[in-house]
Design a protein around this motif. Structure first.
Motif, PDB file in Angstrom:
ATOM      1  N   ALA A  56      66.466   1.556  61.123  1.00 42.00           N
ATOM      2  CA  ALA A  56      66.544   2.719  60.459  1.00 42.00           C
ATOM      3  C   ALA A  56      66.621   4.129  61.383  1.00 42.00           C
ATOM      4  O   ALA A  56      67.296   5.123  61.338  1.00 42.00           O
ATOM      5  N   ALA A  57      65.719   4.053  62.421  1.00 33.24           N
ATOM      6  CA  ALA A  57      65.740   5.185  63.258  1.00 33.24           C
ATOM      7  C   ALA A  57      66.774   4.976  64.200  1.00 33.24           C
ATOM      8  O   ALA A  57      67.560   6.207  64.585  1.00 33.24           O
ATOM      9  N   ILE A  58      67.683   4.076  64.415  1.00 31.01           N
ATOM     10  CA  ILE A  58      68.760   3.940  65.103  1.00 31.01           C
ATOM     11  C   ILE A  58      69.961   4.658  64.168  1.00 31.01           C
ATOM     12  O   ILE A  58      70.787   5.395  64.514  1.00 31.01           O
ATOM     13  N   SER A  59      69.930   4.166  63.051  1.00 31.66           N
ATOM     14  CA  SER A  59      70.649   4.698  62.128  1.00 31.66           C
ATOM     15  C   SER A  59      70.822   6.166  61.775  1.00 31.66           C
ATOM     16  O   SER A  59      71.780   6.928  61.781  1.00 31.66           O
ATOM     17  N   VAL A  60      69.481   6.800  61.749  1.00 30.60           N
ATOM     18  CA  VAL A  60      69.600   8.104  61.439  1.00 30.60           C
ATOM     19  C   VAL A  60      69.974   8.906  62.922  1.00 30.60           C
ATOM     20  O   VAL A  60      70.813   9.922  62.724  1.00 30.60           O
ATOM     21  N   GLN A  61      69.858   8.374  64.136  1.00 26.08           N
ATOM     22  CA  GLN A  61      70.074   9.039  65.293  1.00 26.08           C
ATOM     23  C   GLN A  61      71.686   8.920  65.295  1.00 26.08           C
ATOM     24  O   GLN A  61      72.439   9.856  65.694  1.00 26.08           O
ATOM     25  N   ALA A  62      72.358   7.743  65.080  1.00 25.27           N
ATOM     26  CA  ALA A  62      73.575   7.725  64.808  1.00 25.27           C
ATOM     27  C   ALA A  62      74.339   8.597  63.998  1.00 25.27           C
ATOM     28  O   ALA A  62      75.448   9.437  64.102  1.00 25.27           O
ATOM     29  N   GLU A  63      73.755   9.033  62.880  1.00 32.10           N
ATOM     30  CA  GLU A  63      74.212  10.093  61.786  1.00 32.10           C
ATOM     31  C   GLU A  63      74.262  11.513  62.305  1.00 32.10           C
ATOM     32  O   GLU A  63      74.871  12.229  62.213  1.00 32.10           O
TER      33      GLU A  63
END
Length: 70
Positions: A56-63
């Motif tokens: 989830a953290a990587i997903s948020v950072q990519a967004e």
């Protein structure tokens, strides 16, 4: 005859509620880290960018990164 898909990169189409397998395999790669993600463990992806993320953290950072470059 079954086609073995172990240790093989899958190709997926990511939708808002799930994904569809376009080419059989047992994992995809995280778009940010490159780490393999088993299809049974895949929980995070971007429909707009058609990318998978390992957490989830990587997903948020990519967004956030995508919003900055838009």
């Amino acid at each position: 005859m079954l086609i073995a898909s172990r240790n093989r990169l899958a190709r997926l189409h990511y939708g808002p509620n799930g994904f569809r397998v376009l080419a059989p395999g047992d994992h995809v790669l995280c778009a940010v880290t490159g780490v393999p993600i088993g299809l049974d463990e895949l929980r995070y992806w971007s429909v707009a960018r058609q990318e998978a993320y390992a957490s989830a953290a990587i997903s948020v950072q990519a967004e956030l990164d995508a919003a900055r470059t838009a």
